[in-house]
Design an enzyme around this catalytic site. Structure first.
Site, short mmCIF file in Angstrom:
data_model
loop_
_atom_site.label_atom_id
_atom_site.label_comp_id
_atom_site.label_asym_id
_atom_site.label_seq_id
_atom_site.Cartn_x
_atom_site.Cartn_y
_atom_site.Cartn_z
N LYS A 1 -2.43 -1.67 8.40
CA LYS A 1 -3.87 -1.88 8.53
C LYS A 1 -4.15 -3.15 9.32
O LYS A 1 -3.43 -4.14 9.19
CB LYS A 1 -4.48 -1.97 7.13
CG LYS A 1 -5.97 -1.70 7.07
CD LYS A 1 -6.42 -1.63 5.63
CE LYS A 1 -7.89 -1.29 5.54
NZ LYS A 1 -8.35 -1.22 4.14
N ARG B 1 0.84 -1.19 0.00
CA ARG B 1 0.00 0.00 0.00
C ARG B 1 0.88 1.24 0.00
O ARG B 1 2.05 1.19 0.40
CB ARG B 1 -0.90 0.02 1.24
CG ARG B 1 -1.76 -1.22 1.43
CD ARG B 1 -2.55 -1.11 2.73
NE ARG B 1 -3.42 -2.26 2.97
CZ ARG B 1 -3.12 -3.29 3.73
NH1 ARG B 1 -1.93 -3.34 4.34
NH2 ARG B 1 -3.98 -4.29 3.90
#
Length: 457
Positions: free
Chosen positions: A306, A281
Site C-alpha cells: 500500500k 496485512r
C-alpha cells in the site's frame, strides 16, 4: 487445429495426474466426466473440433441426465481441462475462455447458465458489462482518476466507486440536468444505509472538486454532520486480542484438522505469528516469497504494498524461530526453495495461497478458537490482529516506561503507513490502555504540582 485427441492419447490422464487429487473417487469422477466429454466431441464434431456449438450441445445433452448444479460443476471441470490443453499447446483456444473474455466475465458458471438458456445469444448479451465511464459525467471521472494516478496514487478503491457511480448514471440519463445534491439523493436511494449515504456524499464531493476545475460555478454538496456521525457509529469496532487470546489462536492453528494437507496447520500458525507480531496485512502475507526472509539478519522484506511502499522489518527472535521451523517443514514437504517461490506453499498447481485463501484460512482458525461465530460477517476480523499489534505495542511501551508519542513515527514506518495519522486510526482505546495513559498523566501532574508548590516563596 482446435481438435480433441483420441482417448488413447494420454492428454486426459496427464491432466488428471497433474491435479494431484487427494482421493480415488475424485480421480474417477474427473476421468469419467472428461472421458465422456471427449467421446461426445468425437461423435458430434467433424475432425473432433472443439467449438462453442459442440460445448453447447454437450451441456444440453448432460442437462437431460444430471441435475443443474451438477452440470454447472462438471462444466467447470471441462473448462479447466480445455485451459490446460491450451497451455500445453494441444488446443488453439478454449471456447469457454473466449466467451468469458468476450462478455467480461471472470466465472464460468454464468456463461454456462447463458448457454443453457432458451435464447443463448440474448442471455450472453445480458452478461456484457456496460462500457466504462460512458455516462454524462464519465469523462470527468475518468480524467480525474488519470490525474490522481499520474500524481503517484494507485487510486484503485476510489476508481471502483466512481465506476459504480458511472453505471448508476448510465441507467439514469434523466439526472443530467439535475444538481449534484439531487444526484446524491437518487444514488443513495439504491441502498439507504448511513455508510452507503456517506460514501455517496464523499464520492460526489470529490467529483464536484474535479468539475470545479473547469466550471467554478459548480456547487459543492454540503457535509451533513449527523450523517458523518451515524456512518462512524455503524463501523465495526476492532476486537483487540490479548496475549491469552493470541495463545489460544496459535494453539488452535497447531491442532487444525488437515489430514490431506499436513503442512497447513504450521502454515496458518506462521501466518498468525507474522500478522500479530509484525502487524502484516493479509495481502502482504499472501505476497511473501522465500527470498523475502533473511534468517541471518532476522528481517523480512515487504515489497511494493500500500502507498507503493517497501520496507524491511526486524523481527523478534521468537518470530525468527517460528519462520525457521516453518521453512524447514516446508522443505521436507517438497516445496520449491527458489527465492521467488511463494512463502506459504500448498500442493495444488498454483503452489501458494492467494489473498482470499489466506484470509479464509486465518478466519477459520478464529472461528475454531471460539472468537467468531460460524455464520455471518460478525465477530473479530483477520485485520483486527493488526489493530491488536498496535495497541499491545503501545501498552508494552507504557510498561517499559517509554513515552509512546515519541515512538509513533517509528511505528508508522514499521506498519508501512504514509504518515502518523494513518497509524492513529489503529489506536483503539481499551480500558487497559486508558488506565496506563491516566497513570502516566497522574505521575506527570504530580511532579508538576510538586515543583510548583516547592517553587513558591
Amino acid at each position: 487445429m482446435n481438435t480433441t485427441p483420441s482417448l488413447e492419447s494420454g492428454a486426459l490422464q496427464n491432466f488428471v495426474r497433474q491435479l494431484n487429487l487427494k482421493t480415488k473417487d475424485s480421480t474417477r469422477v474427473y476421468r469419467s466426466v472428461l472421458g465422456g466429454f471427449q467421446r461426445f466431441v468425437i461423435q458430434h464434431s467433424p475432425n473432433g473440433v472443439v467449438s462453442r456449438r459442440i460445448i453447447e450441445g454437450w451441456l444440453r445433452d448432460r442437462s437431460t441426465v444430471w441435475p443443474r448444479h451438477m452440470v454447472l460443476h462438471r462444466a467447470r471441470m471441462v473448462d479447466r481441462f480445455l485451459d490446460w490443453r491450451v497451455i500445453s499447446g494441444s488446443l488453439v483456444n478454449n471456447p469457454l475462455a473466449q466467451l468469458r473474455q468476450d462478455y467480461g466475465r471472470s466465472d464460468t458458471t454464468s456463461i454456462v447458465r447463458a448457454l443453457l438458456a432458451g435464447d443463448p445469444a440474448s442471455a450472453l448479451e445480458a452478461l456484457r458489462p456496460p462500457p466504462q465511464f460512458a455516462s454524462f459525467l464519465g469523462s470527468a471521472m475518468h480524467d480525474y482518476i488519470l490525474l490522481m494516478q499520474a500524481m503517484g496514487y494507485r487510486y484503485a478503491t476510489r476508481a471502483a466507486t466512481f465506476l459504480r457511480l458511472d453505471r448508476f448514471l448510465q441507467n439514469r440519463p434523466d439526472l443530467a440536468s439535475q444538481s449534484l445534491d439531487v444526484l446524491i439523493r437518487e444514488w443513495t436511494g439504491d441502498a439507504p444505509t448511513a455508510q452507503h449515504a456517506f460514501e455517496c456524499l464523499s464520492t460526489v464531493r470529490i467529483l464536484a472538486r474535479a468539475l470545479r476545475r473547469q466550471a467554478p460555478s459548480v456547487a459543492m454538496p454540503a457535509i451533513d454532520p449527523r450523517l458523518v456521525q451515524q456512518a462512524r457509529q455503524a463501523y465495526r469496532r476492532p476486537y483487540i486480542f490479548t496475549d491469552e487470546d493470541v495463545r489460544r489462536l496459535l494453539d488452535t492453528a497447531r491442532s487444525l484438522p488437515s489430514p490431506h494437507a499436513p503442512l497447513r496447520p504450521q502454515t496458518v500458525y506462521t501466518m498468525l505469528v507474522l500478522s500479530y507480531c509484525a502487524g502484516l496485512r493479509v495481502g502482504e502475507l499472501a505476497h511473501l516469497t522465500v527470498g523475502d526472509i533473511d534468517l541471518g539478519e532476522a528481517t523480512i522484506e515487504i515489497r511494493e504494498t500500500k502507498f507503493f511502499k517497501s520496507r524491511r522489518l526486524p523481527l523478534a527472535p521468537s518470530v525468527i524461530a517460528a519462520l525457521n521451523e516453518y521453512l524447514e517443514s516446508r522443505r521436507r514437504a517438497g516445496a520449491s526453495t527458489d527465492i521467488n517461490a511463494g512463502l506459504f506453499w500448498h500442493q495444488q498447481p498454483v503452489g501458494s495461497y492467494s489473498y482470499v485463501s489466506t484470509c479464509e484460512l486465518m478466519r477459520n482458525v478464529i472461528r475454531l478458537a471460539g472468537f467468531k461465530p460460524q455464520p455471518g460477517r460478525i465477530g473479530p476480523r483477520v485485520h483486527d490482529l493488526r489493530h491488536s499489534f498496535v495497541v499491545n505495542r503501545m501498552l508494552a511501551w507504557y510498561h517499559e516506561g517509554i513515552n509512546p508519542q515519541s515512538r509513533l513515527p517509528y511505528l508508522a514506518t514499521y506498519l508501512g503507513h504514509k504518515d502518523i495519522n494513518s497509524t492513529l486510526v489503529y489506536l483503539t482505546i481499551t480500558q487497559e490502555l486508558l488506565q496506563e495513559a491516566c497513570n502516566r498523566f497522574h505521575t506527570f501532574a504530580a511532579e508538576a504540582l510538586q515543583d510548583s508548590i516547592g517553587g513558591q516563596p
